[in-house]
Design an enzyme around this catalytic site. Structure first.
Site, PDB file in Angstrom:
ATOM      1  N   GLY A 168      -8.062  34.938 -19.012  1.00  0.00           N
ATOM      2  CA  GLY A 168      -7.015  35.519 -19.848  1.00  0.00           C
ATOM      3  C   GLY A 168      -7.656  36.193 -21.049  1.00  0.00           C
ATOM      4  O   GLY A 168      -7.352  37.329 -21.392  1.00  0.00           O
ATOM      5  N   MET A 214     -11.303  35.711 -24.111  1.00  0.00           N
ATOM      6  CA  MET A 214     -12.445  34.929 -24.582  1.00  0.00           C
ATOM      7  C   MET A 214     -12.703  35.274 -26.041  1.00  0.00           C
ATOM      8  O   MET A 214     -12.752  36.444 -26.409  1.00  0.00           O
ATOM      9  CB  MET A 214     -13.668  35.193 -23.700  1.00  0.00           C
ATOM     10  CG  MET A 214     -14.876  34.360 -24.092  1.00  0.00           C
ATOM     11  SD  MET A 214     -14.571  32.553 -23.966  1.00  0.00           S
ATOM     12  CE  MET A 214     -15.679  31.953 -25.235  1.00  0.00           C
ATOM     13  N   GLU A 215     -12.930  34.219 -26.820  1.00  0.00           N
ATOM     14  CA  GLU A 215     -12.873  34.311 -28.274  1.00  0.00           C
ATOM     15  C   GLU A 215     -14.171  34.693 -28.967  1.00  0.00           C
ATOM     16  O   GLU A 215     -14.472  34.135 -30.023  1.00  0.00           O
ATOM     17  CB  GLU A 215     -12.378  32.958 -28.814  1.00  0.00           C
ATOM     18  CG  GLU A 215     -13.339  31.761 -28.608  1.00  0.00           C
ATOM     19  CD  GLU A 215     -13.098  30.924 -27.358  1.00  0.00           C
ATOM     20  OE1 GLU A 215     -12.488  31.454 -26.411  1.00  0.00           O
ATOM     21  OE2 GLU A 215     -13.515  29.748 -27.328  1.00  0.00           O
ATOM     22  N   HIS A 268      -3.683  32.532 -29.173  1.00  0.00           N
ATOM     23  CA  HIS A 268      -4.656  31.536 -28.702  1.00  0.00           C
ATOM     24  C   HIS A 268      -6.078  31.951 -29.117  1.00  0.00           C
ATOM     25  O   HIS A 268      -6.806  31.171 -29.736  1.00  0.00           O
ATOM     26  CB  HIS A 268      -4.551  31.419 -27.175  1.00  0.00           C
ATOM     27  CG  HIS A 268      -5.566  30.518 -26.525  1.00  0.00           C
ATOM     28  ND1 HIS A 268      -5.243  29.296 -25.990  1.00  0.00           N
ATOM     29  CD2 HIS A 268      -6.895  30.663 -26.328  1.00  0.00           C
ATOM     30  CE1 HIS A 268      -6.333  28.730 -25.501  1.00  0.00           C
ATOM     31  NE2 HIS A 268      -7.351  29.541 -25.684  1.00  0.00           N
ATOM     32  N   GLU A 269      -6.460  33.182 -28.798  1.00  0.00           N
ATOM     33  CA  GLU A 269      -7.824  33.619 -29.117  1.00  0.00           C
ATOM     34  C   GLU A 269      -8.021  33.700 -30.632  1.00  0.00           C
ATOM     35  O   GLU A 269      -9.118  33.442 -31.135  1.00  0.00           O
ATOM     36  CB  GLU A 269      -8.144  34.965 -28.440  1.00  0.00           C
ATOM     37  CG  GLU A 269      -7.979  35.005 -26.918  1.00  0.00           C
ATOM     38  CD  GLU A 269      -8.700  33.892 -26.151  1.00  0.00           C
ATOM     39  OE1 GLU A 269      -9.662  33.307 -26.675  1.00  0.00           O
ATOM     40  OE2 GLU A 269      -8.264  33.587 -25.018  1.00  0.00           O
ATOM     41  N   HIS A 278      -8.812  30.361 -32.096  1.00  0.00           N
ATOM     42  CA  HIS A 278     -10.197  29.968 -31.810  1.00  0.00           C
ATOM     43  C   HIS A 278     -11.176  30.387 -32.915  1.00  0.00           C
ATOM     44  O   HIS A 278     -12.264  29.822 -33.019  1.00  0.00           O
ATOM     45  CB  HIS A 278     -10.667  30.601 -30.500  1.00  0.00           C
ATOM     46  CG  HIS A 278     -10.383  29.779 -29.282  1.00  0.00           C
ATOM     47  ND1 HIS A 278     -10.574  28.419 -29.232  1.00  0.00           N
ATOM     48  CD2 HIS A 278      -9.944  30.144 -28.047  1.00  0.00           C
ATOM     49  CE1 HIS A 278     -10.263  27.976 -28.014  1.00  0.00           C
ATOM     50  NE2 HIS A 278      -9.871  28.996 -27.275  1.00  0.00           N
ATOM     51  N   GLU A 291      -9.717  24.014 -27.064  1.00  0.00           N
ATOM     52  CA  GLU A 291      -8.601  24.573 -26.287  1.00  0.00           C
ATOM     53  C   GLU A 291      -7.258  23.975 -26.710  1.00  0.00           C
ATOM     54  O   GLU A 291      -6.239  24.654 -26.735  1.00  0.00           O
ATOM     55  CB  GLU A 291      -8.824  24.381 -24.789  1.00  0.00           C
ATOM     56  CG  GLU A 291     -10.051  25.111 -24.241  1.00  0.00           C
ATOM     57  CD  GLU A 291     -10.118  26.567 -24.634  1.00  0.00           C
ATOM     58  OE1 GLU A 291      -9.061  27.191 -24.861  1.00  0.00           O
ATOM     59  OE2 GLU A 291     -11.242  27.101 -24.753  1.00  0.00           O
TER      60      GLU A 291
HETATM   61 ZN   LIG Z   1      -9.348  29.124 -25.293  1.00  0.00          ZN
END
Ligand SMILES: [Zn+2]
Length: 808
Positions: free
Chosen positions: A273, A275-276, A308-309, A312, A331
């Site tokens: 989905g 990546m941070e 979400h990212e 992070h 997570e």
């Molecule tokens: Zn994540």
């Protein structure tokens, strides 16, 4: 114990004691050893990238670090000695001592050391495509690209320079420092990064478009390859959500955005989905650029991904886990905060309903199976770190964290998190560090709570006994007790459990109570109550407590009566599951139900979802003909809205049902696709629906070779069509070979891929022979790695709930 043993084994290989044995991957022993001896790491990396993806990339690294002794040090590099060139150690050339995926460096001194090396990177983590590439190193793939200390608790400063084709651009964690062009090539240098672990270092290069915007004083850049003007019109909304997420996190944590910049890239064919990587966040373009008329689920999914990212940047990037067994600690917060940040963006969506749907439902899917795992799992070697991920980490953990926040109270919980972030900024922490901070702020016994919910697998079973007393039971027979409150509602002769949706587990109901829930679900006002009831009914159906025909007829009645879109799509999903897995899959009943729903304009957007679900399993000749005409004329039933991606899926599904017309259908669909990245995907998938079994067999044989599995989302689609429910009899031969290569798929693929590989293989099979093949495979390999075995068991469960009290 492990250190002492390691010392004995290593003595023969290495001069001196205190070093870990040399073994493939990155073992826990090696990571502990290096973390105790090495600090202040700096990488100066340089890559030269040709335009053609068939030509090799070349690279060099200058690495410096402090060493607390004079012993040898292992550098990780998986690709082999023949891809290494000339090494110097503290200015002197040294012969390369390569063993088991490591370069052993000798002749080091106490204090600062300097190593330089030339190398040819492996292609796996470079994700090379025509016209672009992106690196993706999580959890331990940096070592496939350059020699490094590939473990999360050795943070380093990275300085990057790139030599790329003149018409390419590049983005990395650090901002662009200099750019020069000569003789068709462009040379870029980037500013130093903040201290980050290897798994967060990244660069993306190629032909990309770029948009920039500053909101509320916060500048952002967005790189993309999309060409559809309707999709590009969504860019301002993406910026708005990203900026709002940054401000929300700054406010909650009391810590300003911790990195130099916020740039992001929407990548076609991306395997996750998102990546941070700080400063160069990667997203899959499918979840960022939405098709016309997105559903509430699509809109929430995009917002949850962006938030979400962003979360992070604080949880994961600023404070990082020590070892990947604690990957859940980043997570859980990313997902927990994402759902809180998303709520104010969608005031029309019930946040409690959305949270339950996002977390509880996927958590149940894995937690009920024989392949369930604890939130915190043991991890001996980073080579297996990818297998730690799954719904338990992403979805059960936020449910559990919510319980913890509720126990402590939101203010004490927030203050604890702020202290944790301040204490471990640009450093590492494990779960025990966090729980120690939180424990000081509450009277509750968090250690006992954590044991059941975090350190052990599975979920409690609740049942009301003959005396009307609520009992909790451990389905794994360990007599584990999960501390939580469960509400009991009595109505007429029915006893209803967890109507509030606050508790987590399997709530077994008697038939009278189940009938009450099915008859009265609409009487419960709160959407959270209704989704909790719906989930309860589904779990009870899967447990054999509701006959399939009864559950199907309930869903068919309920769907048109429900006005919450997220509930309707959940119910449609359950009905779709019945169509795929239930005993009704060969009867026209469910097909008729779906066809009726897809015609029902009162359903709103759910009408389109009903149609799309139907498009996955229809087979009645009249239905096939109707759907063929919809595809051919691009004229769906009134109220149903389809886009290019939907028509592509329809064409593939029709090719399976109409073998004699497959070529004509697929040629016509190919002609309708404008974007070159999407055309490549179509051409890749197309042979998997060929009417000729010999062609499909050759596609399957090709997928058994790693070099043909680079585009993991495409491979998943191909594998799903090869094992299509309507072709499962001809696909039975694929099951065993697909399982036989699973270890290899794990080694050569990205972190989510082993699970996706087995799921795509098994999804279409409901023949007992397929089940026996899986069982035979597992019994042939009694020592199969536990983490991978769990992925097979999860994919093979088909909704079955594991319980020791039952005969397995
Ligand atoms: Zn994540």
């Amino acid at each position: 114990m492990r250190r002492a043993l390691g010392c004995l084994l290593a003595a023969a290989l290495l001069a001196g004691c205190g070093q870990a044995p040399v073994e493939p991957g990155v073992s826990r022993a090696l990571a502990l050893d290096r973390a105790a001896r090495i600090d202040s790491i700096r990488y100066e990396l340089s890559f030269s990238i040709p335009a053609e993806k068939t030509e090799p990339v070349t690279g060099s690294v200058s690495l410096s670090f402090n060493l607390r002794d004079r012993g040898p040090v292992q550098l990780d590099f998986r690709e082999g000695a023949d891809q290494l060139r000339q090494m110097t150690v503290n200015g002197k050339e040294q012969e390369i001592d390569y063993q088991d995926e490591h370069i052993i460096i000798h002749g080091l001194r106490k204090g600062r050391n300097f190593i330089s090396l030339g190398f040819i990177p492996g292609d796996q983590a470079l994700n090379r495509n025509d016209g672009y590439l992106y690196t993706l190193f999580v959890p331990a793939l940096a070592r496939t690209v350059f020699p490094c200390f590939d473990q999360p608790d050795l943070k380093a400063v990275f300085s990057l320079s790139l030599d790329i084709p003149e018409d390419w651009v590049a983005v990395s964690d650090g901002s662009l420092k200099t750019e020069t062009v000569s003789e068709g090539r462009k040379r870029l240098t980037f500013n130093d990064t903040k201290p980050i672990p290897t798994y967060l270092f990244s660069f993306v290069t190629g032909r990309w478009q770029m948009a920039e915007e500053t909101i509320d004083g916060f500048p952002m850049r967005f790189y993309y390859r999309e060409t559809d003007p309707d999709k590009l019109a969504q860019i301002p909304e993406v910026f708005r959500q990203a900026a709002a997420a940054v401000r929300w996190m700054e406010d909650y944590t009391g810590i300003p955005f911790p990195f130099e910049k916020y740039d992001f890239i929407a990548i076609p064919g991306y395997q996750f989905g998102g990546m941070e990587h700080p400063g160069a966040i990667q997203f899959t373009d499918r979840r960022i650029f939405l098709n016309p008329d997105p559903t509430a689920d699509n809109l929430l999914s995009r917002a949850n991904l962006i938030t979400h990212e962003t979360a992070h940047m604080w949880f994961g990037d600023l404070v990082t886990m020590q070892w990947f067994d604690d990957v859940w600690t980043k997570e859980v917060f990313a997902n927990w905060f994402a759902s809180q940040m998303t709520a104010p963006l969608f005031p029309e969506v019930d946040a409690a309903l959305s949270g339950f749907k996002q977390f509880n439902l996927p958590a149940y899917e894995e937690d009920r199976t024989a392949g369930s795992n604890a939130i915190k799992q043991r991890l001996g070697n980073l080579a297996d770190a990818g297998l730690i991920y799954g719904n338990i980490v992403y979805d059960k953990a936020p449910v559990v964290m919510d319980m913890l926040a509720e126990r402590m109270g939101p203010d004490a919980f927030r203050a604890g998190l702020q202290e944790y972030l301040r204490a471990f900024s640009f450093a590492n922490a494990d779960w025990s560090d966090l729980i120690a901070i939180l424990d000081r702020r509450t009277e509750e016994d968090l250690a006992a709570w954590s044991r059941s919910w975090v350190s052990e697998k599975g979920m409690p079973v609740y049942e009301v006994d003959a005396d009307g007393v609520l009992r909790q039971r451990d389905p794994w027979g360990r007599r584990l007790v999960w501390p939580q409150e469960v509400d009991v509602t009595r109505r007429d002769d029915a006893t209803l459990l967890n109507v509030s949706g606050k508790a987590y587990g399997f709530f077994a109901h008697d038939s009278l109570s189940l009938a009450y829930l099915m008859d009265h679900i609409a009487d419960f006002d709160k959407p959270l109550e209704r989704i909790s009831i719906l989930a309860n009914l589904n779990e009870n159906y899967l447990d054999g407590r509701i006959p399939a025909y009864r559950f199907a007829s309930f869903l068919a009645d309920y769907i048109p009566s429900e006005n919450e879109e997220l509930l309707v799509s959940t119910a449609l999903g359950y009905l779709g599951g019945l169509a795929l897995h239930g005993p009704l899959s060969t009867t026209p009943t469910i097909e008729a139900i779906f066809s009726e729903l897809a015609h029902n304009q009162a359903l709103g957007k759910a009408q389109t979802s009903a149609f799309k679900t139907l498009a996955g399993f229809f087979q009645d000749p009249e239905q096939v003909d109707a759907i063929y005409r919809i595809w051919r004329d691009q004229a769906p039933w009134p109220g149903v809205k389809l886009n290019e991606t939907d028509y592509t899926t329809l064409a593939l599904e029709l090719a399976v049902r109409l073998p004699e017309r497959a070529a004509e259908i697929l040629d016509a669909q190919r002609g309708r696709i404008g974007n070159t990245d999407r055309l490549r995907e179509f051409d890749f998938v197309r042979p998997a629906v060929s009417p000729d079994k010999a062609v499909r067999d050759s596609v399957f044989q090709a997928l058994l070779r790693a070099e043909n599995r680079r585009h993991e989302p495409w491979v998943q689609t191909s594998l799903r069509f090869l094992n299509h429910p309507l072709r499962q009899a001809e696909a039975l031969d694929y099951v065993r070979p697909a399982l036989d290569v699973l270890l290899e798929v794990q080694r050569t693929g990205d972190i989510f891929f082993p699970k996706q590989w087995v799921a795509a293989t098994l999804r279409g099979h409901d023949n007992p022979i397929a089940t026996q093949t899986v069982e035979q495979f597992l019994s042939d390999h009694p020592d199969y790695p536990e983490l991978l075995r769990n992925k097979v068991l999860q994919a093979a469960a088909r909704g079955r709930r594991y319980d020791v009290s039952r005969d397995y």
